[in-house]
Design a protein around this motif. Structure first.
Motif, short mmCIF file in Angstrom:
data_model
loop_
_atom_site.label_atom_id
_atom_site.label_comp_id
_atom_site.label_asym_id
_atom_site.label_seq_id
_atom_site.Cartn_x
_atom_site.Cartn_y
_atom_site.Cartn_z
N SER A 16 -3.03 -12.98 -11.05
CA SER A 16 -2.68 -11.74 -10.36
C SER A 16 -2.57 -11.98 -8.86
CB SER A 16 -3.74 -10.67 -10.60
OG SER A 16 -3.84 -10.35 -11.97
N LEU A 17 -1.75 -11.16 -8.23
CA LEU A 17 -1.64 -11.12 -6.78
C LEU A 17 -1.43 -9.67 -6.37
CD1 LEU A 17 0.69 -14.10 -5.75
CD2 LEU A 17 -1.73 -13.83 -5.17
N ARG A 18 -1.81 -9.35 -5.14
CA ARG A 18 -1.57 -8.02 -4.59
C ARG A 18 -0.82 -8.16 -3.28
NH1 ARG A 18 -5.66 -3.62 -1.91
NH2 ARG A 18 -4.73 -1.70 -2.75
N LEU A 19 0.39 -7.65 -3.26
CA LEU A 19 1.20 -7.69 -2.05
C LEU A 19 0.99 -6.41 -1.25
CD1 LEU A 19 4.60 -9.07 -3.39
CD2 LEU A 19 2.54 -10.33 -2.69
N SER A 20 1.08 -6.54 0.06
CA SER A 20 0.97 -5.40 0.96
C SER A 20 2.21 -5.31 1.84
CB SER A 20 -0.26 -5.52 1.85
OG SER A 20 -1.45 -5.56 1.09
N CYS A 21 2.58 -4.12 2.20
CA CYS A 21 3.69 -3.89 3.13
C CYS A 21 3.22 -2.86 4.14
CB CYS A 21 4.92 -3.41 2.38
SG CYS A 21 6.30 -2.97 3.47
N ALA A 22 2.91 -3.33 5.34
CA ALA A 22 2.39 -2.45 6.37
C ALA A 22 3.53 -1.98 7.28
CB ALA A 22 1.33 -3.18 7.19
N SER A 23 3.51 -0.70 7.57
CA SER A 23 4.53 -0.13 8.45
C SER A 23 3.96 0.09 9.84
CB SER A 23 4.99 1.21 7.88
OG SER A 23 5.76 1.92 8.83
N SER A 24 4.80 -0.14 10.83
CA SER A 24 4.36 0.05 12.22
C SER A 24 4.38 1.51 12.62
CB SER A 24 5.27 -0.75 13.16
OG SER A 24 6.60 -0.28 13.08
N SER A 26 3.97 5.71 11.22
CA SER A 26 3.59 6.65 10.16
C SER A 26 4.79 7.47 9.70
CB SER A 26 2.49 7.58 10.67
OG SER A 26 2.95 8.33 11.78
N THR A 27 5.90 7.34 10.40
CA THR A 27 7.11 8.10 10.03
C THR A 27 7.56 7.76 8.62
OG1 THR A 27 7.85 8.14 12.33
CG2 THR A 27 9.51 8.58 10.64
N LEU A 28 7.33 6.50 8.23
CA LEU A 28 7.79 6.06 6.91
C LEU A 28 7.02 6.72 5.78
CD1 LEU A 28 8.67 2.30 7.36
CD2 LEU A 28 10.09 4.33 7.61
N SER A 29 5.94 7.42 6.10
CA SER A 29 5.22 8.14 5.05
C SER A 29 6.09 9.25 4.48
CB SER A 29 3.91 8.70 5.58
OG SER A 29 4.16 9.66 6.60
N ASN A 30 7.16 9.59 5.18
CA ASN A 30 8.08 10.64 4.73
C ASN A 30 9.25 10.11 3.91
OD1 ASN A 30 6.62 12.66 6.15
ND2 ASN A 30 7.65 12.05 8.03
N TYR A 31 9.21 8.80 3.61
CA TYR A 31 10.33 8.19 2.92
C TYR A 31 9.89 7.40 1.70
CZ TYR A 31 12.93 9.32 7.13
OH TYR A 31 13.52 9.99 8.16
N ASP A 32 10.82 7.27 0.75
CA ASP A 32 10.58 6.40 -0.38
C ASP A 32 10.48 4.96 0.11
OD1 ASP A 32 12.88 8.08 -2.72
OD2 ASP A 32 11.04 8.74 -1.72
N MET A 33 9.76 4.15 -0.63
CA MET A 33 9.63 2.74 -0.31
C MET A 33 9.85 1.91 -1.58
SD MET A 33 6.45 2.64 2.39
CE MET A 33 6.92 1.04 3.04
N ALA A 34 10.18 0.66 -1.39
CA ALA A 34 10.53 -0.17 -2.56
C ALA A 34 10.19 -1.63 -2.33
CB ALA A 34 12.02 -0.04 -2.88
N TRP A 35 10.09 -2.36 -3.44
CA TRP A 35 9.92 -3.81 -3.43
C TRP A 35 11.16 -4.43 -4.10
CZ3 TRP A 35 6.22 -6.37 -0.87
CH2 TRP A 35 5.04 -5.69 -0.54
N PHE A 36 11.64 -5.50 -3.51
CA PHE A 36 12.71 -6.30 -4.07
C PHE A 36 12.23 -7.75 -4.09
CE2 PHE A 36 16.49 -3.52 -4.15
CZ PHE A 36 15.99 -2.42 -3.48
N ALA A 74 -3.01 6.72 4.79
CA ALA A 74 -3.89 6.55 5.94
C ALA A 74 -3.66 5.21 6.63
CB ALA A 74 -5.34 6.67 5.51
N LYS A 75 -3.25 4.20 5.84
CA LYS A 75 -3.03 2.86 6.38
C LYS A 75 -1.54 2.56 6.58
CE LYS A 75 -7.20 0.97 4.25
NZ LYS A 75 -7.75 -0.05 3.31
#
Length: 119
Positions: A16-24, A26-36, A74-75
């Motif tokens: 197993s692995l856990r990937l993280s994607c941190a945004s600079s 908080s505006t992106l909390s209002n948008y869909d996000m995705a992994w490719f 929150a993060k």
């Protein structure tokens, strides 16, 4: 706005692995996000996405039942929990946000994190 993907590495099949994607922002909390992901010699492919509410997620058939996408408002971070990894999951994984309905593409992308699964 910047996206920073991390958490990749080398793991044995079945691990197993856990990937993280941190945004600079908080505006992106209002948008869909995705992994490719993109494997060598192959086109970039959709892996999973999560709506801005966090209530709905989508997974590609190839990862369904093994990968789980989530987000922590929150993060300002999105996660991809990857279980029962297979060698065919080896790829560079990218996170993205802000889907542009005009171009039908995501406007913001992270730099990618390498995931290598050994058999």
């Amino acid at each position: 706005v910047q996206l920073q993907a991390s958490g990749g590495g080398l793991v044995q099949a079945g691990g197993s692995l856990r990937l993280s994607c941190a945004s600079s922002s908080s505006t992106l909390s209002n948008y869909d996000m995705a992994w490719f992901r993109q494997a060598p010699g192959r086109d970039r492919e959709f892996v999973a996405s999560i709506t801005w509410t966090g209530r709905t997620t989508y997974n590609s058939d190839s990862v369904k039942g093994r990968f789980t996408v989530s987000r922590d408002y929150a993060k300002n971070t999105m996660f991809l929990q990857m279980n029962t990894l297979k060698p065919e999951d080896t790829a560079v994984y990218y996170c993205a946000s802000v889907y542009n309905y005009n171009t039908k593409k995501y406007d913001y992308w992270g730099q990618g994190t390498q995931v290598t699964v050994s058999s």
